[in-house]
Every structure is written in structure tokens, then in C-alpha cells.
Design an enzyme around this catalytic site. Structure first.
Site, PDB file in Angstrom:
ATOM      1  N   LYS A  10       0.916  -1.208   0.017  1.00 11.85           N
ATOM      2  CA  LYS A  10      -0.042  -0.120  -0.037  1.00 11.85           C
ATOM      3  C   LYS A  10       0.913   1.199   0.160  1.00 11.85           C
ATOM      4  O   LYS A  10       2.079   0.974   0.427  1.00 11.85           O
ATOM      5  CB  LYS A  10      -0.738  -0.027   1.102  1.00 11.85           C
ATOM      6  CG  LYS A  10      -0.123   0.173   2.684  1.00 11.85           C
ATOM      7  CD  LYS A  10       0.293   1.234   3.051  1.00 11.85           C
ATOM      8  CE  LYS A  10       0.878   1.134   4.432  1.00 11.85           C
ATOM      9  NZ  LYS A  10       1.509   2.403   4.969  1.00 11.85           N
ATOM     10  N   PRO A  93      10.041  -4.657   1.137  1.00  5.97           N
ATOM     11  CA  PRO A  93      11.052  -4.399   2.116  1.00  5.97           C
ATOM     12  C   PRO A  93      10.331  -4.215   3.681  1.00  5.97           C
ATOM     13  O   PRO A  93       9.253  -3.663   3.632  1.00  5.97           O
ATOM     14  CB  PRO A  93      11.714  -3.074   2.006  1.00  5.97           C
ATOM     15  CG  PRO A  93      10.930  -2.333   1.204  1.00  5.97           C
ATOM     16  CD  PRO A  93       9.935  -3.413   0.266  1.00  5.97           C
ATOM     17  N   MET A  94      10.954  -4.718   4.547  1.00  5.93           N
ATOM     18  CA  MET A  94      10.526  -4.592   6.020  1.00  5.93           C
ATOM     19  C   MET A  94      10.977  -3.279   6.449  1.00  5.93           C
ATOM     20  O   MET A  94      11.963  -2.741   6.138  1.00  5.93           O
ATOM     21  CB  MET A  94      11.177  -5.661   6.852  1.00  5.93           C
ATOM     22  CG  MET A  94      10.743  -7.226   6.446  1.00  5.93           C
ATOM     23  SD  MET A  94      11.606  -8.361   7.522  1.00  5.93           S
ATOM     24  CE  MET A  94      10.754  -8.175   9.136  1.00  5.93           C
ATOM     25  N   GLY A  96       9.539  -0.417   5.742  1.00  8.15           N
ATOM     26  CA  GLY A  96       9.650   0.463   4.463  1.00  8.15           C
ATOM     27  C   GLY A  96       8.195   1.367   4.248  1.00  8.15           C
ATOM     28  O   GLY A  96       8.325   2.346   3.317  1.00  8.15           O
ATOM     29  N   GLY A  97       7.378   1.007   5.296  1.00  9.24           N
ATOM     30  CA  GLY A  97       5.933   1.896   5.162  1.00  9.24           C
ATOM     31  C   GLY A  97       5.204   1.367   4.070  1.00  9.24           C
ATOM     32  O   GLY A  97       4.042   2.129   3.854  1.00  9.24           O
ATOM     33  N   LEU A  98       5.349   0.470   3.427  1.00  2.37           N
ATOM     34  CA  LEU A  98       4.673  -0.353   2.406  1.00  2.37           C
ATOM     35  C   LEU A  98       3.476  -1.442   2.952  1.00  2.37           C
ATOM     36  O   LEU A  98       2.810  -1.893   2.045  1.00  2.37           O
ATOM     37  CB  LEU A  98       5.416  -1.138   1.338  1.00  2.37           C
ATOM     38  CG  LEU A  98       6.277   0.083   0.487  1.00  2.37           C
ATOM     39  CD1 LEU A  98       7.138  -0.924  -0.553  1.00  2.37           C
ATOM     40  CD2 LEU A  98       5.346   1.090  -0.165  1.00  2.37           C
ATOM     41  N   GLY A 100       3.973  -4.650   4.145  1.00  3.47           N
ATOM     42  CA  GLY A 100       3.964  -5.884   3.595  1.00  3.47           C
ATOM     43  C   GLY A 100       3.690  -6.677   4.749  1.00  3.47           C
ATOM     44  O   GLY A 100       2.989  -7.780   4.458  1.00  3.47           O
ATOM     45  N   GLY A 101       4.033  -6.724   5.989  1.00  4.64           N
ATOM     46  CA  GLY A 101       4.094  -7.508   7.015  1.00  4.64           C
ATOM     47  C   GLY A 101       2.371  -7.698   7.322  1.00  4.64           C
ATOM     48  O   GLY A 101       1.634  -8.459   7.529  1.00  4.64           O
ATOM     49  N   SER A 103      -0.039  -6.705   5.196  1.00  6.95           N
ATOM     50  CA  SER A 103      -0.660  -7.241   3.912  1.00  6.95           C
ATOM     51  C   SER A 103      -0.528  -8.811   3.846  1.00  6.95           C
ATOM     52  O   SER A 103      -1.553  -9.559   3.422  1.00  6.95           O
ATOM     53  CB  SER A 103      -0.058  -6.820   2.570  1.00  6.95           C
ATOM     54  OG  SER A 103      -0.643  -6.923   1.381  1.00  6.95           O
ATOM     55  N   ASP A 135      -2.708  -1.345  10.502  1.00 10.78           N
ATOM     56  CA  ASP A 135      -2.915  -1.503   9.007  1.00 10.78           C
ATOM     57  C   ASP A 135      -3.300  -2.416   8.485  1.00 10.78           C
ATOM     58  O   ASP A 135      -3.731  -2.643   7.392  1.00 10.78           O
ATOM     59  CB  ASP A 135      -1.308  -1.280   8.686  1.00 10.78           C
ATOM     60  CG  ASP A 135      -0.763   0.280   8.350  1.00 10.78           C
ATOM     61  OD1 ASP A 135      -1.657   0.958   9.073  1.00 10.78           O
ATOM     62  OD2 ASP A 135       0.393   0.221   8.022  1.00 10.78           O
TER      63      ASP A 135
END
Length: 278
Positions: A10, A93-94, A96-98, A100-101, A103, A135
Site C-alpha cells: 500500500k 522491504p521490512m 519500509g512503510g509499504l 508488507g507484514g 498485507s 494497518d
């Protein structure tokens, strides 16, 4: 049989801190946009009631892994003996603000909701997801969302088609430390959802991260040559939007060898949106 599913990243198109609750949690406003860059989650069903992670995730013990915790949380609603083996192919990336975990955990909930025939409706699955982190619910919500509260109050909002150049500075930014920073602005005026348009707002966490992580500042400065660049979440990744895929790839082609990044398309819906009923 191995079942394979995507766990998309995201972007926070903006992120404002508008207050703080008595319990210390920050009140936020943001717009979440899913993109087609994704981790991959592999699930193998078991009938022994065990939830097992296959492979290592550096720095994350199995019992702390959000995917394992997600599966165990859903087990309370599943038939007796329902279990699963989980394997991740990490791309995002961990730190990273995306997301990932978060999601990855949401994909486990969405997929097992169907595979275990739990069939919880979306709202109930979002409530479970909130127990895993602020999140996680937005990935269950599964579409571009205007978020309020601690991030759990979600309403659909439209965003124009866009391609994003996302740069990944080689640092991990600890979310808790950024929110605890004394210099963080916590009183941004709340915005009305009706006023949202792509490109509005800012990321209130960005000045704090930039002052503490020169690599993030360097990546932002480079990307800002080509458009409005901003940070997603609590960092470290930064992005800019473009109207066409070619325009985004043209910017990426100019990326210095010392930097890394990718091009991704904005998604209107999560690939597993139909795994739970409304």
C-alpha cells in the site's frame, strides 16, 4: 496442495496526525492506495490443527510473525483440526512503510476464510485484523480507502488511475519511534472526505524521518526532480505518481546505480477482494 496468493503493498497518498487518544494511540487521517507490487503467500492446508511457518524471516520469531498470528486468530472460527503451513516469498522491504507484514497477514485471513470455509463477512474479518495491527484492516477492506481513527475507520474513496515510482532507501524505520518523536506535529486540521483529491495533503511523519535518516532525504530529493515526491507511512519508502506507465519507467531508467526502486500500478481492488462476503 499448495495454494498461492498475492499480498499487495500500500501507499499512503497522504498521512495526517490529527490528535492523540488518552491511551497514547495517535488519531490519523490517510488515504490508502493498494499497488500491484506484492509479496507471495503459499498455504498448505493441514488437518492436525497446527499452524506452522516454513522458512525463516530474519529478525521475526515464528510466534511473532503476523501471518502465523493471523492464522491462529482465525482458527477459533474454523472447523476442528484446521491447520496450515505458511511460506512467504518476501519482495516488500521490512520497515519500509509499504505495509508488507500487514498485507501478508491480511492475505492469510482472506485466503483461509475461504479455504477453511469459515466464511466470515468482511466487517467481522476486519475486526479480527485490527487485533493484529492498525494497518491490517485496510487490506481486508480491499479498496482505496479514506482512513480515520487509528486507521480502522475506513470508507471507500476514488483515486485516478496512476503509476507510481517507489524508491526503497536501504534503511528500516521503526514506526513506534517516529510516532513517539517529540518534534512530531500532532494537530493537523482534519480534512473532509469530500475534499479529497490525489496530491492533496502531506505526510506529517516525513519531516521527522528525513531529519533522522539522511538516506530517506536523499531519495526524496532525487525523486522530487520529476514530480511531487513524498514518503509512505512511517517510511522509509518514497514515491511519486505518474499518469502513464511509460512516464514512470522513464524516471526509473534515470535512477542512479546507488539507489533502488520499482514501478507499480495503483489497484482499485485487492486481488482477493471476493474471498469474503459483505
Amino acid at each position: 496442495m499448495i495454494h498461492t496468493y498475492p499480498a499487495p503493498a500500500k501507499l499512503n497518498l497522504f498521512l495526517h496526525v490529527v490528535g492523540r487518544r488518552d491511551d497514547g494511540y495517535h488519531l490519523l487521517q490517510s488515504v490508502f492506495r493498494l499497488i500491484d507490487r506484492a509479496d507471495t503467500v503459499h498455504l498448505t492446508l493441514r488437518d492436525d490443527g497446527r499452524v506452522v511457518r516454513e522458512g525463516e524471516l530474519p529478525g521475526v520469531p515464528e510466534d511473532h510473525d503476523l501471518t502465523v498470528r493471523a492464522a491462529r486468530l482465525l482458527q477459533a472460527h474454523a472447523p476442528h483440526g484446521a491447520g496450515v503451513s505458511i511460506r512467504l516469498d518476501k519482495v516488500l522491504p521490512m520497515g519500509g512503510g509499504l505495509g508488507g507484514g500487514s498485507s501478508d497477514a491480511a492475505t492469510v485471513l482472506l485466503a483461509l476464510n475461504r479455504l477453511w470455509q469459515v466464511n466470515l463477512p468482511r466487517a467481522a474479518l476486519q475486526q479480527l485484523a485490527l487485533q493484529l495491527g492498525a494497518d491490517v484492516p485496510v487490506f481486508i477492506f480491499g479498496q482505496t480507502a479514506f482512513a480515520e481513527g487509528v486507521g480502522e475507520i475506513l470508507r471507500p474513496v476514488s483515486a485516478p488511475p496512476a503509476w507510481y515510482v517507489v524508491l526503497t532507501p536501504p534503511v528500516q524505520v521503526p514506526t513506534a519511534a517516529i510516532f513517539a518523536a517529540p518534534e512530531l506535529t500532532r494537530n493537523s486540521p482534519p480534512l473532509k472526505i469530500a475534499r479529497f483529491s490525489a496530491g492533496m495533503g502531506c505526510n506529517d511523519l516525513q519531516p521527522v524521518v528525513v531529519s533522522r535518516y539522511p538516506e530517506v532525504a536523499r531519495h526524496l530529493e532525487w525523486l522530487a526532480q520529476f514530480g511531487e515526491a513524498r514518503m509512505t507511512g512511517s517510511g522509509a519508502c518514497v514515491f511519486a505518481s505518474f499518469a502513464t506507465e511509460e512516464a514512470a519507467h522513464e524516471v526509473l531508467r534515470r535512477l542512479p546505480e546507488a539507489m533502488q526502486g520499482f514501478v507499480a500500478q495503483g489497484l482499485d481492488r485487492h486481488p482477493l477482494f471476493d474471498c469474503c462476503a459483505e
